[in-house]
Motif scaffolding. Structure first.
Motif, mmCIF file in Angstrom:
data_model
loop_
_atom_site.group_PDB
_atom_site.id
_atom_site.type_symbol
_atom_site.label_atom_id
_atom_site.label_comp_id
_atom_site.label_asym_id
_atom_site.label_seq_id
_atom_site.Cartn_x
_atom_site.Cartn_y
_atom_site.Cartn_z
ATOM 1 N N GLN A 68 0.840 -1.187 0.000
ATOM 2 C CA GLN A 68 0.000 0.000 0.000
ATOM 3 C C GLN A 68 0.876 1.237 0.000
ATOM 4 O O GLN A 68 1.984 1.183 0.530
ATOM 5 N N PRO A 69 0.468 2.356 -0.533
ATOM 6 C CA PRO A 69 -0.814 2.584 -1.182
ATOM 7 C C PRO A 69 -0.831 2.029 -2.611
ATOM 8 O O PRO A 69 0.135 2.192 -3.350
ATOM 9 N N SER A 70 -1.914 1.365 -2.959
ATOM 10 C CA SER A 70 -2.051 0.787 -4.283
ATOM 11 C C SER A 70 -3.527 0.691 -4.639
ATOM 12 O O SER A 70 -4.293 0.021 -3.943
ATOM 13 N N THR A 71 -3.915 1.354 -5.708
ATOM 14 C CA THR A 71 -5.313 1.241 -6.156
ATOM 15 C C THR A 71 -5.584 -0.172 -6.642
ATOM 16 O O THR A 71 -6.701 -0.670 -6.526
ATOM 17 N N HIS A 72 -4.540 -0.861 -7.154
ATOM 18 C CA HIS A 72 -4.705 -2.248 -7.606
ATOM 19 C C HIS A 72 -5.028 -3.154 -6.416
ATOM 20 O O HIS A 72 -5.906 -4.006 -6.492
ATOM 21 N N ARG A 73 -4.303 -2.964 -5.325
ATOM 22 C CA ARG A 73 -4.550 -3.778 -4.134
ATOM 23 C C ARG A 73 -5.937 -3.481 -3.558
ATOM 24 O O ARG A 73 -6.656 -4.404 -3.165
ATOM 25 N N ASP A 74 -6.300 -2.200 -3.506
ATOM 26 C CA ASP A 74 -7.632 -1.839 -3.003
ATOM 27 C C ASP A 74 -8.720 -2.526 -3.827
ATOM 28 O O ASP A 74 -9.675 -3.078 -3.279
ATOM 29 N N TYR A 75 -8.570 -2.491 -5.153
ATOM 30 C CA TYR A 75 -9.584 -3.096 -6.017
ATOM 31 C C TYR A 75 -9.628 -4.616 -5.827
ATOM 32 O O TYR A 75 -10.700 -5.216 -5.767
ATOM 33 N N GLY A 99 -1.275 -15.592 16.824
ATOM 34 C CA GLY A 99 -0.287 -16.537 16.330
ATOM 35 C C GLY A 99 -0.841 -17.541 15.335
ATOM 36 O O GLY A 99 -0.245 -18.582 15.090
ATOM 37 N N LYS A 100 -1.972 -17.214 14.716
ATOM 38 C CA LYS A 100 -2.625 -18.151 13.807
ATOM 39 C C LYS A 100 -2.368 -17.880 12.336
ATOM 40 O O LYS A 100 -2.917 -18.581 11.490
ATOM 41 N N GLY A 101 -1.554 -16.874 12.035
ATOM 42 C CA GLY A 101 -1.303 -16.633 10.632
ATOM 43 C C GLY A 101 -0.397 -15.455 10.385
ATOM 44 O O GLY A 101 -0.151 -14.649 11.286
ATOM 45 N N THR A 102 0.118 -15.383 9.174
ATOM 46 C CA THR A 102 0.926 -14.250 8.743
ATOM 47 C C THR A 102 0.357 -13.742 7.423
ATOM 48 O O THR A 102 -0.107 -14.538 6.605
ATOM 49 N N PRO A 103 0.389 -12.425 7.228
ATOM 50 C CA PRO A 103 -0.173 -11.871 5.987
ATOM 51 C C PRO A 103 0.656 -12.270 4.774
ATOM 52 O O PRO A 103 1.810 -12.701 4.905
ATOM 53 N N PRO A 104 0.083 -12.108 3.587
ATOM 54 C CA PRO A 104 0.836 -12.430 2.367
ATOM 55 C C PRO A 104 2.108 -11.607 2.259
ATOM 56 O O PRO A 104 2.206 -10.504 2.790
ATOM 57 N N LYS A 105 3.072 -12.155 1.556
ATOM 58 C CA LYS A 105 4.323 -11.443 1.272
ATOM 59 C C LYS A 105 3.986 -10.198 0.455
ATOM 60 O O LYS A 105 3.167 -10.268 -0.458
ATOM 61 N N GLU A 106 4.592 -9.061 0.798
ATOM 62 C CA GLU A 106 4.340 -7.815 0.074
ATOM 63 C C GLU A 106 5.546 -7.442 -0.779
ATOM 64 O O GLU A 106 6.685 -7.589 -0.337
ATOM 65 N N VAL A 107 5.258 -6.942 -1.972
ATOM 66 C CA VAL A 107 6.299 -6.436 -2.861
ATOM 67 C C VAL A 107 5.917 -5.026 -3.296
ATOM 68 O O VAL A 107 4.771 -4.614 -3.160
ATOM 69 N N ALA A 108 6.894 -4.294 -3.823
ATOM 70 C CA ALA A 108 6.692 -2.879 -4.133
ATOM 71 C C ALA A 108 5.935 -2.615 -5.418
ATOM 72 O O ALA A 108 5.350 -1.552 -5.585
ATOM 73 N N SER A 109 5.923 -3.586 -6.339
ATOM 74 C CA SER A 109 5.325 -3.273 -7.643
ATOM 75 C C SER A 109 4.725 -4.516 -8.303
ATOM 76 O O SER A 109 5.035 -5.648 -7.932
#
Length: 142
Positions: A68-75, A99-109
Motif C-alpha cells: 500500500q498505497p495501491s489502487t490495484h490492491r484496493d480493487y 499466532g494463527k497466521g501471517t499476511p501475504p508477502k508484500e512487494v513494491a510493484s
C-alpha cells in the motif's frame, strides 16, 4: 448553458474512468505456468486470507500482495476478498496477535509480482491484465 453541459459531461467521463467499474475485467490472478491447481474466486480469497495454505494440487500456496498505497490492491481486496483495506489489516492484526497466521508477502510493484511468480510455482498474485506475459498463467480475471 452549453458550455456548462460540456464541462459537466467531461467531468463525468473523467470521474467514471477512475471508478472501480472502469477497472472491471482489467486484472488477472496469475500463477506459474506449471501450476496445475484449480482456481475460482473463493479459492483465491481463502488463500489470500490464509484459510487455505495449499493449492488444490497439494502444493504450498504463497500469496503475493502489492504494498500500500495501491489502487490495484484496493480493487483486489474489494472485489475478491470483499473487504476494505482497513478490514483486511484488522483481520491480519487479529490473526498475527493470536499466532494463527501471517499476511501475504508484500512487494513494491506489479513487476515484482510478475517476476516472483514466473520463478516460483508456489506463488499466486494479481496484476493488471495488460502486464500478463507468457511466463505466467492466468487463472482468474476480474
Amino acid at each position: 448553458m452549453i458550455r456548462e453541459l460540456k464541462t459537466l459531461l467531461l467531468l463525468s467521463v473523467m470521474l467514471s474512468s477512475f471508478s472501480p467499474l472502469a477497472m472491471a475485467e482489467g486484472y488477472s490472478v496469475i500463477v506459474h505456468p506449471s501450476n496445475s491447481a484449480e482456481f475460482d474466486k473463493g479459492t483465491v480469497e481463502r488463500i489470500f486470507l490464509s484459510k487455505e495454505k495449499t493449492f488444490t494440487n497439494g502444493q504450498p500456496a504463497v500469496p503475493i500482495e502489492i504494498q500500500q498505497p495501491s489502487t490495484h490492491r484496493d480493487y483486489f481486496q474489494e472485489t475478491i476478498i470483499r473487504k476494505t483495506d482497513s478490514q483486511v489489516r484488522s483481520y491480519w492484526a487479529m490473526l498475527m496477535f493470536s499466532g494463527k497466521g501471517t499476511p501475504p508477502k508484500e512487494v513494491a510493484s506489479e513487476a515484482e509480482v510478475l517476476e516472483l511468480i514466473s520463478k516460483n510455482p508456489n506463488t499466486l498474485g494479481y496484476i493488471p491484465s495488460d502486464m500478463v506475459t507468457a511466463n505466467v498463467k492466468v487463472v482468474l480475471s476480474f
